[in-house]
Design an enzyme around this catalytic site. Structure first.
Site, mmCIF file in Angstrom:
data_model
loop_
_atom_site.group_PDB
_atom_site.id
_atom_site.type_symbol
_atom_site.label_atom_id
_atom_site.label_comp_id
_atom_site.label_asym_id
_atom_site.label_seq_id
_atom_site.Cartn_x
_atom_site.Cartn_y
_atom_site.Cartn_z
ATOM 1 N N GLY A 199 30.854 32.293 4.839
ATOM 2 C CA GLY A 199 31.396 33.171 3.798
ATOM 3 C C GLY A 199 30.585 34.435 3.582
ATOM 4 N N GLU A 219 28.861 22.828 1.824
ATOM 5 C CA GLU A 219 29.152 23.045 0.406
ATOM 6 C C GLU A 219 29.081 21.736 -0.361
ATOM 7 O OE1 GLU A 219 32.784 25.207 1.052
ATOM 8 O OE2 GLU A 219 31.610 26.901 1.808
ATOM 9 N N HIS A 244 30.393 18.699 4.784
ATOM 10 C CA HIS A 244 30.373 20.167 4.779
ATOM 11 C C HIS A 244 29.165 20.635 3.947
ATOM 12 C CE1 HIS A 244 31.484 24.319 4.053
ATOM 13 N NE2 HIS A 244 32.305 24.219 5.077
ATOM 14 N N SER A 256 31.947 32.445 9.269
ATOM 15 C CA SER A 256 32.475 33.811 9.428
ATOM 16 C C SER A 256 33.175 34.051 10.769
ATOM 17 C CB SER A 256 31.368 34.846 9.198
ATOM 18 O OG SER A 256 30.853 34.725 7.885
ATOM 19 N N LYS A 277 39.370 25.048 1.917
ATOM 20 C CA LYS A 277 38.457 24.870 0.769
ATOM 21 C C LYS A 277 39.285 24.737 -0.522
ATOM 22 C CE LYS A 277 34.834 27.091 3.393
ATOM 23 N NZ LYS A 277 33.628 27.910 3.429
ATOM 24 N N GLU A 301 27.663 24.613 11.555
ATOM 25 C CA GLU A 301 27.905 25.719 10.622
ATOM 26 C C GLU A 301 26.582 26.111 9.971
ATOM 27 O OE1 GLU A 301 32.291 25.702 9.193
ATOM 28 O OE2 GLU A 301 31.138 24.454 7.841
ATOM 29 N N ASN A 327 39.797 25.363 7.380
ATOM 30 C CA ASN A 327 39.321 24.691 6.172
ATOM 31 C C ASN A 327 39.666 25.608 5.005
ATOM 32 O OD1 ASN A 327 37.926 23.550 4.078
ATOM 33 N ND2 ASN A 327 35.880 23.913 4.928
HETATM 34 P P1 13P Z 1 33.909 31.061 6.524
HETATM 35 O O1 13P Z 1 34.718 31.116 7.801
HETATM 36 O O2 13P Z 1 34.620 31.577 5.336
HETATM 37 O O3 13P Z 1 32.537 31.653 6.739
HETATM 38 O O4 13P Z 1 33.676 29.503 6.222
HETATM 39 C C1 13P Z 1 33.192 28.687 7.213
HETATM 40 C C2 13P Z 1 33.320 27.290 6.767
HETATM 41 O O5 13P Z 1 32.609 26.847 5.904
HETATM 42 C C3 13P Z 1 34.362 26.463 7.390
HETATM 43 O O6 13P Z 1 34.207 25.141 7.033
#
Ligand code: 13P
Length: 260
Positions: free
Chosen positions: A182, A106, A104, A222, A16, A176, A14
């Site tokens: 992150g 976010e 997601h 992560s 982003k 997640e 992903n």
């Molecule tokens: P990270 O791997 O940067 O923690 O992000 C995870 C994520 O949100 C994947 O969709």
């Protein structure tokens, strides 16, 4: 639970809000140099760049006969109409998008997505013959107050409402934990193993054990080349949704080759 051996591991990058369309082409090429046929036979690899890069990624993947799939990071549930700024499932399907990330954390956090919206998006993706990757996860407060399970079960029930068993078997669910995204902080593989088991049980209760046995459950938060193996060793974890590390072709390729 049935059909377990049929679950091919799925590793999704992903990206982003990173990479314009030119950077996307470079990333896709770098990744293709690092993976070979044996990797794709073992693992389904998908990259999900921003909307503006999907067409370029599609062209380079098709021209060079690359073996990874294309994913989108979001979708709107209506087919067409006066929805300025939105993108429909059929528009994505036309770009050879195979998987669409839905709900997601976010998007839930910054754009107010609710389980009901996640459900509409999930059903729109299925109607367009693509595969949703439905994301669920608890916040740190929810985990610390002992509500993680309840939150996850609620998100699954809401997100997958009115989806029939046959369709459920086509989707993936990404667990997640919000506090692990992150942050460099991951869930313990045992905790992720427990939650993913609960996810599969919940799906089974909503449909049947066969459909639940076909759903691929991914871990995200992560993920890196050093921890992927421990997650993949869990019975109910069938892959990973990777953020930061997927922007580094060396790291992402190492994650795809998690068994090495
Ligand atoms: P990270 O791997 O940067 O923690 O992000 C995870 C994520 O949100 C994947 O969709």
């Amino acid at each position: 639970m049935g059909a377990m051996s049929e679950r091919k591991p799925l590793i999704v990058g992903n990206w982003k809000m990173h990479t314009n369309h030119l950077e996307t082409i470079q990333m896709v090429q770098k990744l293709s140099y690092r993976l070979d046929l044996a990797d794709y036979e073992r693992v389904e690899v998908v990259v999900a760049p921003p909307f503006t890069a999907l067409r370029s990624a599609q062209v380079v993947i098709e021209q060079d006969r690359m073996r990874f799939g294309l994913g989108a990071q979001d979708v709107f549930w209506e087919e067409k109409g006066a929805y300025t700024g939105e993108v429909s499932a059929s528009m994505l399907a036309k770009l050879a998008v195979g998987h669409v990330i839905v709900g997601h954390s976010e998007r839930r956090q910054h754009f107010g997505e609710t389980d009901e919206m996640v459900n509409k998006k999930t059903r729109a993706v299925l109607s367009a013959e693509m595969r949703p990757i439905v994301c669920v996860g608890e916040t740190l407060e929810e985990r610390e107050s002992g509500q993680a399970e309840e939150v996850i079960v609620g998100q699954i029930k809401g997100g997958l409402a009115r989806v029939d068993a046959e369709s459920v078997s086509r989707l993936s669910i990404a667990y997640e934990p919000v506090w692990a995204i992150g942050t460099g902080r991951t869930a313990l593989p045992d905790d992720a193993g427990l939650i993913t088991e609960i996810i599969r049980e919940t799906v089974s209760d909503m449909t049947n054990s066969e459909a639940a046995g076909s759903v691929r459950i991914l871990y995200g938060g992560s993920v890196n080349p050093g921890n992927i193996k421990d997650f993949m060793a869990k019975k109910n974890i069938d892959g990973a949704l990777v953020g930061g590390a997927s922007l580094d072709p060396d790291k992402f390729a190492a994650i795809v080759r998690y068994w090495i």
